[in-house]
Design an enzyme around this catalytic site. Structure first.
Site, PDB file in Angstrom:
ATOM      1  N   GLN A 126       0.936  -1.090   0.046  1.00 39.74           N
ATOM      2  CA  GLN A 126       0.023  -0.020  -0.124  1.00 39.74           C
ATOM      3  C   GLN A 126       1.061   1.198  -0.060  1.00 39.74           C
ATOM      4  O   GLN A 126       1.422   1.583   1.065  1.00 39.74           O
ATOM      5  CB  GLN A 126      -0.939   0.014   1.251  1.00 39.74           C
ATOM      6  N   GLY A 127       0.988   1.737  -1.104  1.00 38.62           N
ATOM      7  CA  GLY A 127       2.032   2.933  -1.162  1.00 38.62           C
ATOM      8  C   GLY A 127       1.360   4.122  -0.915  1.00 38.62           C
ATOM      9  O   GLY A 127       0.023   4.131  -0.835  1.00 38.62           O
TER      10      GLY A 127
ATOM     11  N   LYS B   9      -2.877  -2.901 -10.338  1.00 41.34           N
ATOM     12  CA  LYS B   9      -2.344  -1.661  -9.497  1.00 41.34           C
ATOM     13  C   LYS B   9      -3.692  -0.954  -9.550  1.00 41.34           C
ATOM     14  O   LYS B   9      -4.228  -0.379 -10.473  1.00 41.34           O
ATOM     15  CB  LYS B   9      -1.210  -1.000 -10.473  1.00 41.34           C
TER      16      LYS B   9
ATOM     17  N   ASP C   5      10.876   8.140 -11.251  1.00 41.80           N
ATOM     18  CA  ASP C   5      10.677   7.771  -9.661  1.00 41.80           C
ATOM     19  C   ASP C   5      11.534   6.603  -9.684  1.00 41.80           C
ATOM     20  O   ASP C   5      11.133   5.668  -8.952  1.00 41.80           O
ATOM     21  CB  ASP C   5       9.056   7.355  -9.341  1.00 41.80           C
TER      22      ASP C   5
END
Lengths: 374, 385
Positions: free
Chosen positions: A29-30, A50, A187
């Protein structure tokens, strides 16, 4: 924090997953999204689902706009890199089997997950499941081994350092390939890179709880323990393909500036997550600009590295290390630079279950959010 | 009992604060009556027992802001002149309110940096003068640390991710591996700077602060136009947004009411809509990078410090995000969010108690005297360490 999602909780998943029979396992769980392990279209095709949930703190229009843009951008980039798309101007011809390392469309096939399906209104994207653990975990493992065995000068630790160098070189080359394909990740962190073992038996079992006893790995390592193991176990070596994941912030760009910022983000993320290995980061940049498998060798890579220096200078405030007061007796305010002297790693960043002898300075937070940067 | 005087002047706010810190966790006496130019203060106690910050009492917290006319920003030269004009007055008033004797004062704290060179110099001169006049040691304080220390002391947040947002700074600071580290920041201009410059184009008043007026206008806006959303990993970038929103502002002025909301095609776009659009976009970006840092280190508390932290919409958005993660947001009100002398006095006194002192020779206001800065900077503002 891997846990199978019971049927009762399925309703919260978006259509068509809210009432489907496949097993679901919450992997991470980002900040941006939830990652599930499941199967897609066929029980023998493991997949990563996702989901980008609605963020109530954003204006709904902005939220919808961002979610849609990010899902589509991510999918487009993955399709381009895997070469699954139609050749532009090719009259409907599919991209032929690209060799790994080719520059351009298809050049990263096998080094990024392939797209299996998506719904930008529903806010989800399904990609191929990548076996193995994150590079972040791998480095922690080796770093710990280095700490344990490297107490004397020249005594041990050297092997580990060599291993790490090899891994970092791999990292540099993969990022070089990526940039040569005209994509910038956006990222880059060690949580967004997987080490896929070279020999893997495809995982299609969801028996029992899929839990690894030692730690909840945000990857297939948990379920891999269900199968008779291949000779290369993901947890012990640094071999295997380095696969990039999480292209949620990726853009298609060939500008030196964007590539340099990409490297800068990785450099900084690496430095804050792996402070003990920070000095080895030069291997990454070296492999990026000079590595055989890089794709950015020669002038292109050199220009980007030079741009990187500019970007570093431009960071509005230098990376300060602030010695904080008020934690126990007040300490003098000083701005320090330099390697930290502590031996113990911050407890919250370690996988759950790791034994740490000193009292933690920080609440052990939710590590799954920390390990997979969605 | 320790008492310190704090002088703050890194931007257009001149703050003079006098703070009292008890030596132990003994309860403080009755709060002394005082009123600052903006509000009244009382004693406050740190909430957390893990803190060893002693109970502090604010004896005086005065501030005077240099407000430039609408459509302009504040220039270093004028700002420095303003500080020079007001410092004696404020110090006198503060001393009168605090009713402290000269013998009781432990040290004179002042902002050494970072900030604008000329105003910082003026304040440094004032601090040096007081130090020599009253024969008190000097303590140079880092402005950013002052904000964070004050935020923690007031709100009692134990281990927060700190969002430091002001006209000159935009950083996400989190605790990782025994250190506070900067996880994310603005790559070009600070968010407050973006807001201030946008205000100039629309000729929004700078009194009491442009950001405050943007906030009030935004409350009346409801159309969300499209602005570039520049989050790059853990960092953000505002210059692209500023360029676009300035374009929109010019378009608005030129259109004379003919620019209609693209959704409904009936309602005209107003200044409020632009303010609303800008706020929603930049704040969403800030909340996003804060959330990333929180996920990365596993923190549950967020502390917002700096002038932009006064913004209630930002506090609200951050609160919703923190709640979704099972955490909470901590923020102070304008007394402490906006640059003030108390935060300098507080941080300085803490340092002084451990033996820290700035020697007179090191307080030169000439940036070049701090050797390592020479030649490395391309920025207008000097970093004072």
């Amino acid at each position: 924090m891997t846990s199978p999602v019971p049927p009762s909780a399925r309703e919260r998943l978006p259509i068509p997953f809210n009432n489907s029979p496949e097993p679901f396992e919450l992997i991470a769980q980002g900040a941006e999204s939830l990652l599930y392990k499941t199967t897609f279209l066929s029980p023998s095709q493991p997949a990563a689902l996702k989901i980008r949930p609605v963020k109530k703190w954003r204006h709904p229009t902005l939220d919808k706009r961002l979610t849609r843009a990010r899902i589509l951008a991510e999918a487009r980039v993955l399709v381009k890199l895997s070469g699954e798309g139609i050749v532009a101007g090719g009259g409907g011809r599919k991209v032929k089997d690209p060799k790994k390392g080719d520059v351009g469309a298809g050049g990263m096939r096998g080094l990024v997950p392939g797209v299996l399906g998506l719904d930008w209104e529903g806010g989800w994207l399904v990609t191929e499941w990548i076996e193995g653990g994150t590079v972040k975990e791998a480095i922690y493992r080796v770093s710990r081994a280095r700490t344990m065995g490297g107490s004397g000068v020249g005594l041990g630790g050297d092997d580990e350092v060599e291993e790490l160098r090899g891994l970092l070189r791999k990292m540099g080359e993969v990022v070089g390939k990526l940039h040569a394909c005209g994509v910038v990740h956006g990222d880059l962190t060690t949580s967004n890179m997987m080490l896929r073992p070279l020999t893997t038996i495809p995982d299609n079992s969801f028996e029992s709880d899929g839990h690894d006893e030692t730690s909840p790995q945000p990857s297939g390592a948990a379920s891999a323990s269900m199968q008779p193991q291949p000779t290369t176990t993901p947890n012990d070596s640094l071999s295997g393909d380095l696969v990039l994941i999480d292209f949620g912030l990726a853009t298609q760009s060939v500008s030196d500036e964007d590539r340099a910022v990409d490297l800068y983000v990785l450099e900084r993320a690496f430095g804050s997550t792996h402070p003990r290995e920070e000095e080895l980061f030069a291997c990454v940049l070296d492999a990026y600009a000079h590595g055989e498998g890089s794709g950015m060798q020669g002038k292109a890579g050199k220009t980007v590295i030079r741009k990187l220096e500019d970007v570093r200078m431009r960071g509005r405030k230098k990376r300060h290390v602030v010695l904080f007061t008020g934690r126990g007796p007040a300490m003098p305010l000083r701005l320090l630079r330099g390697p930290d002297l502590d031996v113990f790693t911050e407890k919250a960043l370690l996988p759950k279950g790791t034994q740490v002898s000193e009292p933690a300075n920080m609440k052990a937070g939710d590590t799954s959010g920390a390990s997979l940067h969605c | 009992m320790h008492i310190a005087v704090g002088l703050e002047g890194s931007a257009n706010k001149l703050g003079v604060g006098i703070i009292l810190q008890s030596s132990h966790d003994t309860p403080t006496g009755p709060p002394s009556p005082h009123d600052s130019a903006h509000s009244d203060d009382g004693a406050f106690h740190p909430h957390s027992k893990q803190h060893s910050s002693p109970p502090v009492q604010i004896l005086a917290n005065l501030r005077h802001t240099f407000v430039s006319p609408p459509g302009t920003g504040f220039l270093p030269k004028d700002t420095a002149a303003h500080h020079r004009r007001w410092v004696v007055r404020l110090v006198r008033q503060a001393m009168k309110q605090a009713k402290v004797r000269l013998e009781d004062i432990d040290c004179i704290c002042y902002t050494k940096g970072p900030g604008m060179g000329a105003p910082l110099g003026s304040v440094a001169i004032a601090a040096r003068t007081l130090s020599q006049l009253w024969d008190k040691p000097l303590v140079g304080v880092n402005h950013c640390v002052g904000h964070i220390e004050m935020g923690r002391a007031i709100t009692g947040a134990e281990n927060p991710v700190v969002l430091y947002v002001s006209g000159g700074n935009t950083q996400v600071i989190a605790y990782s591996a025994q250190r506070y580290r900067i996880f994310g920041e603005a790559l070009d201009i600070a968010v407050g700077n973006c807001l201030d410059r946008f205000a100039r184009v629309l000729h929004i008043s700078n009194d009491p602060a442009p950001g405050y007026n943007i906030e009030q206008l935004a409350k009346k806006g409801n159309v969300l136009l499209e602005l570039p959303y520049a989050v790059k990993g853990m960092d953000v970038s505002f210059s692209g947004i500023l360029a676009r929103v300035e374009e929109m502002a010019k378009k608005l002025e030129a259109s004379n009411g003919s620019w209609l909301d693209p959704e409904t095609n009936t309602a005209p776009i107003t200044k409020s809509d632009l303010c609303f659009t800008l706020q929603e976009t930049v704040f969403a970006m800030l909340v996003e990078i804060t959330e990333r840092a929180m996920a990365h280190v596993g923190a549950v508390q967020v502390l917002i410090v700096g002038g932009v932290g006064c913004n209630e919409r930002l506090q609200q958005m951050m609160g919703i995000m923190a709640e979704e993660r099972g955490g909470s947001v901590y923020a102070t009100d304008e007394r402490f969010c906006i640059d003030n002398g108390i935060m300098i006095a507080h941080a300085g006194l803490l340092a002084h108690k451990m033996g820290f002192e700035t020697q007179l020779e090191d307080t030169l206001s000439n940036g070049r005297s701090v050797g390592q800065l020479a030649g490395l900077r391309r920025k207008k503002r000097q970093d004072w360490l």
